[in-house]
Design a protein around this motif. Structure first.
Motif, PDB file in Angstrom:
ATOM      1  N   PRO A  28      48.275  40.607  38.020  1.00 20.26           N
ATOM      2  CA  PRO A  28      46.874  40.388  38.436  1.00 20.26           C
ATOM      3  C   PRO A  28      46.521  41.190  39.695  1.00 20.26           C
ATOM      4  O   PRO A  28      47.322  41.324  40.610  1.00 20.26           O
ATOM      5  N   GLY A  29      45.310  41.714  39.694  1.00 15.11           N
ATOM      6  CA  GLY A  29      44.814  42.434  40.847  1.00 15.11           C
ATOM      7  C   GLY A  29      45.051  43.926  40.831  1.00 15.11           C
ATOM      8  O   GLY A  29      44.523  44.652  41.672  1.00 15.11           O
ATOM      9  N   MET A  88      28.635  45.864  42.126  1.00 14.14           N
ATOM     10  CA  MET A  88      29.905  45.287  42.452  1.00 14.14           C
ATOM     11  C   MET A  88      30.643  46.219  43.420  1.00 14.14           C
ATOM     12  O   MET A  88      30.713  47.426  43.205  1.00 14.14           O
ATOM     13  N   ALA A  89      31.192  45.680  44.466  1.00 18.75           N
ATOM     14  CA  ALA A  89      31.931  46.464  45.454  1.00 18.75           C
ATOM     15  C   ALA A  89      33.257  46.928  44.862  1.00 18.75           C
ATOM     16  O   ALA A  89      33.894  46.209  44.094  1.00 18.75           O
ATOM     17  N   ARG A  90      33.649  48.150  45.222  1.00 16.42           N
ATOM     18  CA  ARG A  90      34.910  48.702  44.734  1.00 16.42           C
ATOM     19  C   ARG A  90      35.803  49.048  45.906  1.00 16.42           C
ATOM     20  O   ARG A  90      35.332  49.441  46.971  1.00 16.42           O
ATOM     21  N   LEU A  91      37.095  48.916  45.686  1.00 18.53           N
ATOM     22  CA  LEU A  91      38.059  49.318  46.696  1.00 18.53           C
ATOM     23  C   LEU A  91      38.140  50.840  46.737  1.00 18.53           C
ATOM     24  O   LEU A  91      37.982  51.497  45.713  1.00 18.53           O
ATOM     25  N   THR A  92      38.401  51.373  47.914  1.00 15.89           N
ATOM     26  CA  THR A  92      38.629  52.816  47.981  1.00 15.89           C
ATOM     27  C   THR A  92      39.980  53.121  47.335  1.00 15.89           C
ATOM     28  O   THR A  92      40.863  52.258  47.255  1.00 15.89           O
ATOM     29  N   TRP A 107      43.579  50.934  47.574  1.00 19.49           N
ATOM     30  CA  TRP A 107      44.299  50.473  46.386  1.00 19.49           C
ATOM     31  C   TRP A 107      45.723  51.019  46.374  1.00 19.49           C
ATOM     32  O   TRP A 107      46.675  50.284  46.093  1.00 19.49           O
ATOM     33  N   VAL A 108      45.876  52.300  46.684  1.00 15.61           N
ATOM     34  CA  VAL A 108      47.206  52.916  46.686  1.00 15.61           C
ATOM     35  C   VAL A 108      48.112  52.222  47.697  1.00 15.61           C
ATOM     36  O   VAL A 108      49.265  51.899  47.388  1.00 15.61           O
ATOM     37  N   GLN A 109      47.611  51.974  48.892  1.00 12.81           N
ATOM     38  CA  GLN A 109      48.435  51.313  49.907  1.00 12.81           C
ATOM     39  C   GLN A 109      48.825  49.896  49.481  1.00 12.81           C
ATOM     40  O   GLN A 109      49.964  49.465  49.692  1.00 12.81           O
ATOM     41  N   ALA A 110      47.899  49.169  48.862  1.00 15.85           N
ATOM     42  CA  ALA A 110      48.206  47.822  48.370  1.00 15.85           C
ATOM     43  C   ALA A 110      49.257  47.885  47.260  1.00 15.85           C
ATOM     44  O   ALA A 110      50.188  47.067  47.213  1.00 15.85           O
ATOM     45  N   TYR A 111      49.126  48.846  46.365  1.00 22.38           N
ATOM     46  CA  TYR A 111      50.075  49.009  45.266  1.00 22.38           C
ATOM     47  C   TYR A 111      51.465  49.350  45.801  1.00 22.38           C
ATOM     48  O   TYR A 111      52.476  48.754  45.389  1.00 22.38           O
ATOM     49  N   LEU A 112      51.544  50.280  46.730  1.00 20.70           N
ATOM     50  CA  LEU A 112      52.831  50.649  47.313  1.00 20.70           C
ATOM     51  C   LEU A 112      53.481  49.459  48.015  1.00 20.70           C
ATOM     52  O   LEU A 112      54.707  49.287  47.956  1.00 20.70           O
ATOM     53  N   THR A 113      52.668  48.626  48.648  1.00 18.29           N
ATOM     54  CA  THR A 113      53.199  47.430  49.307  1.00 18.29           C
ATOM     55  C   THR A 113      53.783  46.467  48.278  1.00 18.29           C
ATOM     56  O   THR A 113      54.876  45.926  48.465  1.00 18.29           O
ATOM     57  N   ARG A 131      38.996  46.973  32.757  1.00 22.74           N
ATOM     58  CA  ARG A 131      39.865  48.105  33.065  1.00 22.74           C
ATOM     59  C   ARG A 131      41.281  47.752  32.630  1.00 22.74           C
ATOM     60  O   ARG A 131      41.692  46.601  32.728  1.00 22.74           O
ATOM     61  N   SER A 132      42.009  48.763  32.198  1.00 18.93           N
ATOM     62  CA  SER A 132      43.409  48.559  31.848  1.00 18.93           C
ATOM     63  C   SER A 132      44.166  49.862  32.075  1.00 18.93           C
ATOM     64  O   SER A 132      43.574  50.938  32.131  1.00 18.93           O
ATOM     65  N   TRP A 133      45.464  49.736  32.218  1.00 18.59           N
ATOM     66  CA  TRP A 133      46.323  50.904  32.377  1.00 18.59           C
ATOM     67  C   TRP A 133      46.832  51.310  31.008  1.00 18.59           C
ATOM     68  O   TRP A 133      47.356  50.486  30.262  1.00 18.59           O
ATOM     69  N   VAL A 134      46.670  52.573  30.671  1.00 17.63           N
ATOM     70  CA  VAL A 134      47.104  53.089  29.375  1.00 17.63           C
ATOM     71  C   VAL A 134      47.994  54.308  29.589  1.00 17.63           C
ATOM     72  O   VAL A 134      47.899  55.005  30.599  1.00 17.63           O
TER      73      VAL A 134
END
Length: 109
Positions: free
Chosen positions: A106-107, A1-5, A9-15, A62-65
């Motif tokens: 989501p995402g 499965m392809a993963r984002l760098t 991910w950080v740039q998408a999250y900040l956006t 995956r989840s944030w804990v």
């Protein structure tokens, strides 16, 4: 499965945070490709929470804990300790009095 760098991910999250008018800053720039990401949620009342992404081997999800929460100085010390173990770690500080971090959307898992 392809993963984002990590950088992507950080740039998408900040956006996403910027679009929700939630201030956020990169306080530690980790490895662009595969660095782990730690989120510090600062509620601007001397309290904070550090979250990291966890992977459940049994379910493959995956989840944030919460890594730690409490007094901001104690959370900062815990983050510094994590950085000493992992120099490739990204740290994003989110500042929101309401405690919003958007990691449950989501995402972002």
């Amino acid at each position: 499965m392809a993963r984002l760098t990590a950088s992507f991910w950080v740039q998408a999250y900040l956006t996403r945070l910027r679009l929700a008018d939630i201030p956020a800053f990169v306080t530690a720039h980790g490895d662009d490709t595969a660095g782990a990401v730690l989120i510090k949620l600062n509620t601007l009342d001397r309290r904070a929470q550090a979250l990291h992404r966890s992977y459940d081997l049994m379910s493959g999800t995956r989840s944030w804990v919460t890594l730690t929460d409490g007094d901001e100085a104690e959370v900062d010390a815990a983050i510094a300790k994590q950085r000493s173990f992992d120099p490739d770690l990204w740290v994003i500080e989110v500042e929101d009095r309401q405690g919003r971090h958007l990691l449950d959307e989501p995402g972002l898992d």
